[in-house]
Scaffold this active site. Structure first.
Site, mmCIF file in Angstrom:
data_model
loop_
_atom_site.group_PDB
_atom_site.id
_atom_site.type_symbol
_atom_site.label_atom_id
_atom_site.label_comp_id
_atom_site.label_asym_id
_atom_site.label_seq_id
_atom_site.Cartn_x
_atom_site.Cartn_y
_atom_site.Cartn_z
ATOM 1 N N TYR A 222 10.732 -12.524 -8.219
ATOM 2 C CA TYR A 222 10.242 -12.510 -6.832
ATOM 3 C C TYR A 222 10.874 -13.669 -6.047
ATOM 4 O O TYR A 222 10.812 -14.836 -6.474
ATOM 5 C CB TYR A 222 8.709 -12.604 -6.789
ATOM 6 C CG TYR A 222 8.223 -12.749 -5.355
ATOM 7 C CD1 TYR A 222 8.376 -11.701 -4.456
ATOM 8 C CD2 TYR A 222 7.694 -13.947 -4.900
ATOM 9 C CE1 TYR A 222 7.996 -11.852 -3.128
ATOM 10 C CE2 TYR A 222 7.300 -14.095 -3.569
ATOM 11 C CZ TYR A 222 7.461 -13.045 -2.694
ATOM 12 O OH TYR A 222 7.094 -13.193 -1.373
ATOM 13 N N GLY A 224 10.265 -15.554 -3.587
ATOM 14 C CA GLY A 224 9.533 -16.776 -3.258
ATOM 15 C C GLY A 224 9.468 -17.751 -4.427
ATOM 16 O O GLY A 224 9.243 -18.948 -4.250
ATOM 17 N N CYS A 274 0.490 -14.235 8.478
ATOM 18 C CA CYS A 274 -0.490 -14.428 9.555
ATOM 19 C C CYS A 274 0.154 -14.270 10.921
ATOM 20 O O CYS A 274 -0.342 -14.796 11.921
ATOM 21 C CB CYS A 274 -1.119 -15.812 9.449
ATOM 22 S SG CYS A 274 -2.194 -15.976 8.050
ATOM 23 N N GLY A 275 1.297 -13.598 10.971
ATOM 24 C CA GLY A 275 1.909 -13.320 12.273
ATOM 25 C C GLY A 275 3.003 -14.297 12.666
ATOM 26 O O GLY A 275 3.417 -14.332 13.820
ATOM 27 N N THR A 277 6.308 -14.410 11.644
ATOM 28 C CA THR A 277 7.548 -13.704 11.996
ATOM 29 C C THR A 277 7.358 -12.861 13.253
ATOM 30 O O THR A 277 8.202 -12.865 14.149
ATOM 31 C CB THR A 277 8.028 -12.825 10.819
ATOM 32 O OG1 THR A 277 8.157 -13.639 9.678
ATOM 33 C CG2 THR A 277 9.364 -12.172 11.124
ATOM 34 N N SER A 278 6.212 -12.175 13.350
ATOM 35 C CA SER A 278 6.069 -11.292 14.507
ATOM 36 C C SER A 278 5.940 -12.095 15.805
ATOM 37 O O SER A 278 6.270 -11.593 16.872
ATOM 38 C CB SER A 278 4.907 -10.323 14.325
ATOM 39 O OG SER A 278 3.704 -11.023 14.209
ATOM 40 N N ARG A 388 9.192 -6.529 0.965
ATOM 41 C CA ARG A 388 9.953 -7.386 1.884
ATOM 42 C C ARG A 388 11.283 -6.763 2.300
ATOM 43 O O ARG A 388 11.781 -5.856 1.652
ATOM 44 C CB ARG A 388 10.258 -8.720 1.180
ATOM 45 C CG ARG A 388 9.019 -9.507 0.757
ATOM 46 C CD ARG A 388 8.647 -10.509 1.789
ATOM 47 N NE ARG A 388 7.385 -11.186 1.509
ATOM 48 C CZ ARG A 388 7.003 -12.268 2.180
ATOM 49 N NH1 ARG A 388 7.755 -12.799 3.114
ATOM 50 N NH2 ARG A 388 5.833 -12.820 1.921
ATOM 51 N N ARG A 419 -5.392 -17.047 9.759
ATOM 52 C CA ARG A 419 -6.112 -15.775 9.768
ATOM 53 C C ARG A 419 -7.594 -16.124 9.731
ATOM 54 O O ARG A 419 -8.107 -16.556 8.703
ATOM 55 C CB ARG A 419 -5.696 -14.969 8.542
ATOM 56 C CG ARG A 419 -6.233 -13.561 8.462
ATOM 57 C CD ARG A 419 -5.645 -12.849 7.260
ATOM 58 N NE ARG A 419 -4.247 -12.511 7.475
ATOM 59 C CZ ARG A 419 -3.823 -11.343 7.957
ATOM 60 N NH1 ARG A 419 -4.702 -10.386 8.222
ATOM 61 N NH2 ARG A 419 -2.552 -11.116 8.131
HETATM 62 C C1 SPV Z 1 5.959 -16.799 2.565
HETATM 63 O O1 SPV Z 1 5.244 -16.155 1.798
HETATM 64 O O2 SPV Z 1 5.533 -17.757 3.238
HETATM 65 C C2 SPV Z 1 7.355 -16.428 2.714
HETATM 66 C C3 SPV Z 1 7.968 -15.664 1.664
HETATM 67 O O3 SPV Z 1 7.984 -16.846 3.637
HETATM 68 S S1 SPV Z 1 8.164 -16.589 0.244
HETATM 69 O O4 SPV Z 1 7.686 -17.932 0.457
HETATM 70 O O5 SPV Z 1 9.569 -16.600 -0.065
HETATM 71 O O6 SPV Z 1 7.387 -15.921 -0.786
#
Ligand code: SPV
Ligand code: MN
Length: 623
Positions: A222, A224, A274-275, A277-278, A388, A419
């Site tokens: 994964y 992250g 929690c928004g 990126t958006s 993702r 959130r």
């Molecule tokens: C997050 O979960 O805050 C991310 C994706 O940006 S990662 O940290 O890579 O899992």
């Protein structure tokens, strides 16, 4: 070159690959590569430069070894992580600590010797039968005082391919720079694979050695947990920033357009999912980065850069209505990786994509059909909640030109959001920097989501949305934030947002697009172009300003009834929050600045005074 180093490398590397390394003229890097070549014992070592041929080689390897499968849209691939490897593993992520050094109980740690022995044991021969890839990157724009060089060792072509999309190349920059020390180093192995996913997830470890700037990651895929340059580097950067007087934050960077062509730059910290990126992707504004920012002071101002050049974003709910720009990129040819979605006839499907989900296909559980259950008999969704996409920012038409500006952008506003279903109003302004740092940033809480393994929907403390990545004591981190604004000519304004406030029937009070209005209001506030109402928690918008903005930005009518419900000060919930935060700082954490208690206490007193004057719930009109 050191003889031992040369011997190890000669055994595993072709002359061409050795030359790529020695051209960097950096004995320390060579030694590092040799040390882990010997320990991990891959069959061979490939050194990836910034050359298109090398980059193409990695892209092909990912397909050849089935770490990625080609999709029907040209350039796109899918990657699957294992069933139990779908999020960041906070439990097995630990910092090496020297005995007697106290960082506080929030920082997960392991005794340094013990950790080193454990990880060496896990890494020993872990790459047998595989190729190890060596690659170089630059965190932040190249040729900048923000730049940090990084070297990644991994046996996963998927990890490297992702990094290629997400980070700036570093090989040529390192060669030119001639810097010998100060690199961030990452050692990753997916470990033994079964059906192309990490088999031994019980041996999943992410161990961080801040003294040597090395992070190890084993038996996981994964991103992250594995992409060194992302959250692993953030942990190292927080420590480096502490020593050097700057900040490394879990923040987006964006440009908001104000009246008369005014451009105002914001950063924003929100816990995962929690928004964040958006927000920086909203219609009408420009994105510079969506996840990690470095902040430095120059000429008595704060400047920020995006550490990355791509997005590793949550694909859930990306659909033409809510997220048109990302939807568009994902539905066109381009170098894109999607992960943990459902594949049917070469096409990717995910939750909230606005299409009927196929009844069967391939996903992270292997062959999938509707009704399939996991070990504990729970139904498996067609796509994971934390599925993702990995894209380049330059593929977006709203990407801001300043992304590669080595100077960064001047920060005028900093937003904190979590959130929170019952406490904070949708948007508000702190009284001043110290109030913002304490009562907003250091009091941030959020209900948990799928981005980390574990139960969802539990309220958790997460100061600056950065708690999980802190590599210094919490008190010190807060003090660094408090000090950061000292002596500045232009102090950024700190705001709080909450997109998740609900009414008493559990219905969300805000729409998906309302954040566009909140951003415009914050932009106006920074330039003193909108008024505000003073409340015990900070300054909130006036109804008439929002009504006008809703009309201008969203072309909708905003009712006073909704405004009163959204911006009602919920005194009991706010007081409870202060109790929780106060207690936490009082009991668990060391060396908390006095300012924290003073500001929290001030807020409590203001809330209590208003409560005794008006009651538990106070609408803006009553203020
Ligand atoms: C997050 O979960 O805050 C991310 C994706 O940006 S990662 O940290 O890579 O899992
Ligand atoms: Mn993040």
């Amino acid at each position: 070159m050191d003889k031992k180093v040369l011997n190890i490398l000669t055994e595993k590397c072709s002359q061409e690959n050795i030359k790529k390394l020695s051209d960097l003229n950096n004995p320390e890097l060579m030694k590092f590569v040799a040390e882990y070549t010997e320990l991990c014992n891959p069959d061979s070592v490939f050194v990836r430069t910034d050359d298109a041929k090398d980059i193409g080689y990695i892209r092909n390897r990912a397909i050849e070894l089935k770490e990625e499968m080609a999709l029907s849209i040209k350039g796109q691939t899918v990657h699957f992580d294992g069933m139990k490897d779908q999020g960041r593993d906070a439990k097995n992520t630990k910092f090496f600590m020297v005995k007697g050094v106290e960082f506080g109980s929030h920082i997960h740690s392991i005794d340094r010797e013990k950790g080193a022995a454990e990880i060496r044991g896990l890494l020993k021969n872990i790459m047998l039968g595989k190729q190890m890839y060596v690659s170089f990157f630059c965190l932040g724009p190249v040729n900048s005082d923000f730049s940090i060089y990084a070297v990644q060792l991994t046996d996963s072509a998927y990890v490297l391919h992702s990094e290629e999309i997400l980070y700036r190349p570093g090989y040529e920059a390192i060669k030119k720079d001639g810097r010998e020390k100060g690199f961030f180093k990452f050692v990753h192995s997916a470990g033994e694979l079964e059906n192309n996913v990490s088999k031994n997830v019980d041996d999943r470890r992410v161990f961080i050695n801040i003294n040597e700037n090395i992070v190890y990651s084993t038996n996981t895929q994964y991103a992250g947990n594995t992409i060194g340059l992302k959250k692993l580097a953030l942990r190292l950067a927080i420590n480096k920033a502490d020593k050097e007087g700057w900040l490394a934050e879990h923040m987006f960077v964006m440009k908001v357009h104000g009246p008369k062509n005014r451009k105002t730059y914001f950063t924003g910290a929100y816990p995962s999912s929690c928004g964040k990126t958006s927000t920086c992707m909203v219609e009408g504004e420009n994105i510079i980065g969506d996840d990690i920012a470095y902040l430095r002071k120059r000429n008595n101002k704060i400047f920020a850069v995006n550490v990355e050049r791509g997005i590793f974003g949550i694909i859930k709910d990306v659909n033409p209505d809510d997220d048109f720009k990302i939807w568009n990129v994902l539905n066109n040819p381009g170098e894109i990786i999607v992960s943990n979605v459902l594949i049917k006839d070469g096409k990717a499907y995910w939750q909230g994509d606005g299409r009927p989900a196929p009844k069967d296909g391939d996903n992270f559980s292997g062959k999938w059909n509707k009704g399939k259950t996991d070990d504990s008999e729970k139904p498996i969704n067609h796509a994971h909640n934390n599925a993702r996409y990995t894209i380049r920012l330059s593929d977006l038409d709203n990407c801001d030109k300043s992304l590669e500006n080595p100077e960064g952008v001047p920060v005028r506003g900093i937003i904190y959001g979590g959130r929170d279903s019952d406490t904070w109003v949708p948007v508000f302004q702190s009284f001043d920097w110290d109030h913002g740092v304490v009562c907003l940033a250091s009091s941030l809480e959020s209900e948990t989501t799928a981005a980390t393994l574990g139960r969802e929907g539990v309220r958790k403390f997460n100061l600056m949305a950065n708690l999980e990545f802190l590599s210094i004591p919490i008190g010190k981190y807060i003090q660094n934030h408090l000090d950061f604004a000292k002596g500045l000519d232009l102090i950024p304004i700190i705001f709080g947002v909450n997109y998740f406030i609900k009414d008493k029937n559990g219905r969300y009070l805000s729409g998906m697009h309302d954040k566009r209005v909140w951003l415009k209001w914050m932009e106006l506030r920074i330039h003193n172009d909108a008024g505000a109402i003073t409340t015990p928690i900070g300054m909130i918008p006036r109804y008439n300003d929002l009504k006008r903005l809703f009309k201008e930005v969203l072309k909708t009518d905003y009712s006073e009834l909704l405004y009163n419900e959204q911006f009602k000060i919920r005194i009991p919930e706010n007081l409870q929050k202060i109790e929780r935060i106060f207690e936490l700082y009082e009991s668990n954490v060391i060396d908390i600045p006095e300012m924290v208690f003073a500001k929290l206490d001030g807020q409590r007193k203001r809330l209590e005074a208003l409560k005794s004057k008006i009651g538990d719930y106070v609408i803006p009109d009553q203020l």
